[in-house]
Design a protein around this motif. Structure first.
Motif, mmCIF file in Angstrom:
data_model
loop_
_atom_site.group_PDB
_atom_site.id
_atom_site.type_symbol
_atom_site.label_atom_id
_atom_site.label_comp_id
_atom_site.label_asym_id
_atom_site.label_seq_id
_atom_site.Cartn_x
_atom_site.Cartn_y
_atom_site.Cartn_z
ATOM 1 N N ILE A 95 0.830 -1.304 -0.175
ATOM 2 C CA ILE A 95 -0.008 -0.255 0.048
ATOM 3 C C ILE A 95 0.822 1.213 -0.059
ATOM 4 O O ILE A 95 0.802 2.167 -0.811
ATOM 5 C CB ILE A 95 -0.945 -0.036 1.335
ATOM 6 C CG1 ILE A 95 -2.217 -1.072 1.041
ATOM 7 C CG2 ILE A 95 -1.601 1.481 1.565
ATOM 8 C CD1 ILE A 95 -3.059 -1.168 2.225
ATOM 9 N N ARG A 96 1.879 1.199 0.657
ATOM 10 C CA ARG A 96 2.620 2.507 0.873
ATOM 11 C C ARG A 96 3.497 2.837 -0.255
ATOM 12 O O ARG A 96 3.398 3.752 -0.766
ATOM 13 C CB ARG A 96 3.604 2.273 2.228
ATOM 14 C CG ARG A 96 3.304 3.239 3.253
ATOM 15 C CD ARG A 96 4.096 3.245 4.492
ATOM 16 N NE ARG A 96 3.250 2.734 5.594
ATOM 17 C CZ ARG A 96 3.642 1.558 6.153
ATOM 18 N NH1 ARG A 96 4.521 0.722 5.798
ATOM 19 N NH2 ARG A 96 2.697 1.191 7.144
ATOM 20 N N GLU A 97 4.016 1.568 -0.928
ATOM 21 C CA GLU A 97 4.781 1.637 -2.313
ATOM 22 C C GLU A 97 3.675 2.409 -3.351
ATOM 23 O O GLU A 97 4.162 2.979 -4.273
ATOM 24 C CB GLU A 97 5.148 0.039 -2.546
ATOM 25 C CG GLU A 97 6.241 -0.038 -3.518
ATOM 26 C CD GLU A 97 6.390 -1.471 -3.435
ATOM 27 O OE1 GLU A 97 6.983 -2.135 -2.386
ATOM 28 O OE2 GLU A 97 6.272 -2.120 -4.627
ATOM 29 N N ARG A 98 2.629 1.970 -3.319
ATOM 30 C CA ARG A 98 1.663 2.079 -4.603
ATOM 31 C C ARG A 98 1.080 3.429 -4.320
ATOM 32 O O ARG A 98 0.254 3.930 -5.216
ATOM 33 C CB ARG A 98 0.813 0.993 -4.813
ATOM 34 C CG ARG A 98 1.422 -0.433 -5.256
ATOM 35 C CD ARG A 98 2.304 -0.247 -6.451
ATOM 36 N NE ARG A 98 2.988 -1.315 -6.579
ATOM 37 C CZ ARG A 98 2.624 -2.437 -7.260
ATOM 38 N NH1 ARG A 98 1.459 -2.228 -8.296
ATOM 39 N NH2 ARG A 98 3.253 -3.499 -7.992
ATOM 40 N N MET A 99 1.047 3.872 -3.012
ATOM 41 C CA MET A 99 0.097 5.072 -2.983
ATOM 42 C C MET A 99 0.988 6.333 -3.376
ATOM 43 O O MET A 99 0.801 7.437 -3.222
ATOM 44 C CB MET A 99 -0.356 5.420 -1.552
ATOM 45 C CG MET A 99 0.552 5.662 -0.555
ATOM 46 S SD MET A 99 -0.422 5.768 1.111
ATOM 47 C CE MET A 99 0.935 6.221 2.371
ATOM 48 N N ALA A 100 2.437 6.096 -3.364
ATOM 49 C CA ALA A 100 3.477 6.832 -3.937
ATOM 50 C C ALA A 100 3.108 7.660 -5.016
ATOM 51 O O ALA A 100 2.395 6.903 -6.087
ATOM 52 C CB ALA A 100 4.763 6.262 -3.916
ATOM 53 N N SER A 101 3.628 8.847 -5.361
ATOM 54 C CA SER A 101 3.420 9.431 -6.670
ATOM 55 C C SER A 101 4.777 10.305 -7.009
ATOM 56 O O SER A 101 5.234 11.051 -6.282
ATOM 57 C CB SER A 101 2.154 10.289 -6.837
ATOM 58 O OG SER A 101 2.430 11.218 -7.867
ATOM 59 N N LYS A 102 5.277 9.868 -8.263
ATOM 60 C CA LYS A 102 6.519 10.499 -8.526
ATOM 61 C C LYS A 102 6.328 11.992 -8.682
ATOM 62 O O LYS A 102 7.194 12.639 -8.071
ATOM 63 C CB LYS A 102 6.970 10.047 -9.631
ATOM 64 C CG LYS A 102 8.471 9.444 -9.833
ATOM 65 C CD LYS A 102 9.239 9.070 -11.293
ATOM 66 C CE LYS A 102 8.002 8.436 -12.250
ATOM 67 N NZ LYS A 102 8.643 8.149 -13.500
ATOM 68 N N HIS A 103 5.280 12.352 -9.290
ATOM 69 C CA HIS A 103 5.006 13.859 -9.765
ATOM 70 C C HIS A 103 4.331 14.474 -8.584
ATOM 71 O O HIS A 103 4.383 15.766 -8.718
ATOM 72 C CB HIS A 103 4.434 13.772 -11.131
ATOM 73 C CG HIS A 103 5.378 13.208 -12.107
ATOM 74 N ND1 HIS A 103 6.623 13.116 -12.089
ATOM 75 C CD2 HIS A 103 4.988 12.087 -13.089
ATOM 76 C CE1 HIS A 103 7.052 12.490 -13.454
ATOM 77 N NE2 HIS A 103 5.985 11.620 -13.716
#
Lengths: 332, 332
Positions: free
Chosen positions: A29-37
């Motif tokens: 969850i933590r990995e995928r809720m990230a956003s590069k931009h």
């Protein structure tokens, strides 16, 4: 059994049994809720995801998969998917309901703004579809995309049913099946599907999730009138938002002329004065609406437990059964 | 060629070439936007779907599939999917931007309410995923779920970039790639994928859609300052919403101290008085910001056309090329 289990806290027992999987889910969850931009995205999401929700829905997926003997990696993805869909709907619900509090903390729409809640919710929906796509199961995709449509449908139905005293128990059940039970039943069903379980077992998992979700929502609606504050609910929110929930529907059905005029004024016309909430609660008590609603919640919890009988007799099945008791135990 | 093609209306030429497919797409859209339980859903959706949009994005999917020789049925599903995603983002955009008009008509959030726009948008997102699931292609699912995430990311980035004079052309391009080009490139790419085209062709279709989308959005942002009203845009919306679009970014970069103070007041602090929009446009003209923005739009349209050269030389390819001219021809 049942209401006596409060001290055991069955969701904690289940969380202990699923500890390694839950850790993996939280990492994903933590990995995928990230956003590069767009750093605003993880800010908003973390506020909600880290807020100490019980992770009940992802636990249901993990437990269902384990109850069917699954030993692959994809129940983790599916559990994270389910939590993302849930979080997205919470963000959008708080905008729709103009809520200021969720789980005892200020809502995202209050801390940031409605715009962020709408768009970050959209982001989480999209991420949930990316996650489920990775499981390479078309049946899973069908179930979860169908559940997402049913959730939105239930929310829209609730919108048009609110403020309308003609809303009856059948419409209420349809709203509840949509806005709450659809994700519960999808959560348990995909656990069985990913494990390659027999269709009969998959159906039983669906029926368990469905009944559990209905029970859960009825309890929630009841706590909105008799909660203590400890439950994290603001007593009277539904009344102020003029929602026709089961207790009110039952009281309206038995209302005399004067009472009906009161409901028309407060719910249909939205003219609420000091003391109206207290009067509403008095009417609910007078017509046994709270007691009858409680009985229905308990009935649905029993239905959920009954559905489990076709599953293999394991510790996990026992824990799922206790979860059904726990959901209604919140009423104490 | 180029700007002389205005009278031919290339999107109508393409619509004629794709007439039977477009009819099938419209039928599918009407079928799938229905809701058994919540009549509010088709009401809101019809308002937008039937509002005479050009169906540009679904046409791109149909044309890409045909350009690759596809003769199966699934480009219809994909075209409807793309239109549903587009419609969902429009509904949510109008809530986020607090818009009152879209395509010259009142917006759904004005006719109904923000709640309906948020929830019906969610419904269309979910329906779009159901539709794409029916195509049974994991690659398609990856592309479209990825595009949905990129769109939301671009919208959130735009939210945080607005009102911030530090926003530069690189950030602007990232926003545009997200909020507009991601769906254009996904629309063309899935057309190639469903046709089983060579990866080189699929990449070319992606590049075409990407450049076309960037060109399209730059033109849109330019029309917000020099549109005539015929284009269905309200001149000055972006200025009032304090968005840093390409013309303003270019003028801010060349601003002297007094001009910078004007932009700080109107965009960063949001203090806008009578005559400020006119003054802003005068500054854009003074620094050639409108002309330079126009040149960039034309450049991107040329890039789009160049990407098409790896496709088989067909009538459809020619029409796609003319669409790129048409997008910038809106500037006249």
């Amino acid at each position: 059994m049942g209401l006596d289990n409060v001290t055991v806290k069955p969701h904690e027992k289940l969380a202990t049994a699923l500890a390694p999987e839950l850790t993996a889910v939280n990492t994903l969850i933590r990995e995928r809720m990230a956003s590069k931009h767009a750093p605003r995205i993880p800010e908003v999401t973390a506020h909600l995801v880290e807020a100490g929700g019980k992770r009940l829905r992802p636990m249901l997926t993990l437990a269902a998969a384990k109850a069917c003997g699954y030993d692959g990696p994809y129940h983790i993805h599916l559990a994270a998917t389910v939590e993302f869909i849930h979080t997205a709907t919470l963000l959008h619900d708080d905008v729709v309901d103009e809520s200021a509090k969720r789980r005892g903390r200020p809502t995202a729409n209050l801390l940031w703004d409605n715009k962020s809640s709408v768009l970050v919710g959209d982001y989480l929906f999209a991420r949930s579809f990316q996650l489920m796509t990775e499981c390479n199961s078309m049946q899973v995709m069908h179930i979860l995309s169908g559940a997402s449509a049913t959730i939105a449908e239930g929310e829209v139905l609730q919108l048009t049913a609110a403020q309308d005293l003609a809303t009856d128990e059948a419409i209420y059940l349809q709203v509840v099946r949509g806005k709450t039970a659809a994700l519960f039943s999808a959560a348990t069903k995909v656990g069985g599907v990913i494990a390659g379980a027999d269709p009969k077992i998959v159906q039983a998992l669906h029926d368990y999730g469905d009944a559990l979700g209905v029970s859960f929502q009825i309890v929630d609606d009841l706590l909105d009138y008799e909660g203590t504050g400890e439950t994290g609910k603001n007593v009277g929110d539904d009344f102020r938002e003029r929602k026709l929930t089961l207790p009110v529907i039952k009281a309206v059905a038995k209302a005399d002329d004067a009472e009906r005029a009161f409901w028309v004024k407060t719910i249909e016309k939205g003219k609420q004065d000091d003391g109206d909430l207290e009067h509403a609660i008095a009417l609910l008590k007078k017509h046994d609406a709270l007691t009858e609603t409680r009985v229905e919640a308990l009935d649905w919890a029993e239905k959920a437990k009954a559905a489990l009988t076709s599953l293999p007799d394991t510790d996990i099945r026992q824990m799922l059964s206790e979860i059904a008791d726990y959901v209604v135990a919140r009423l104490r």
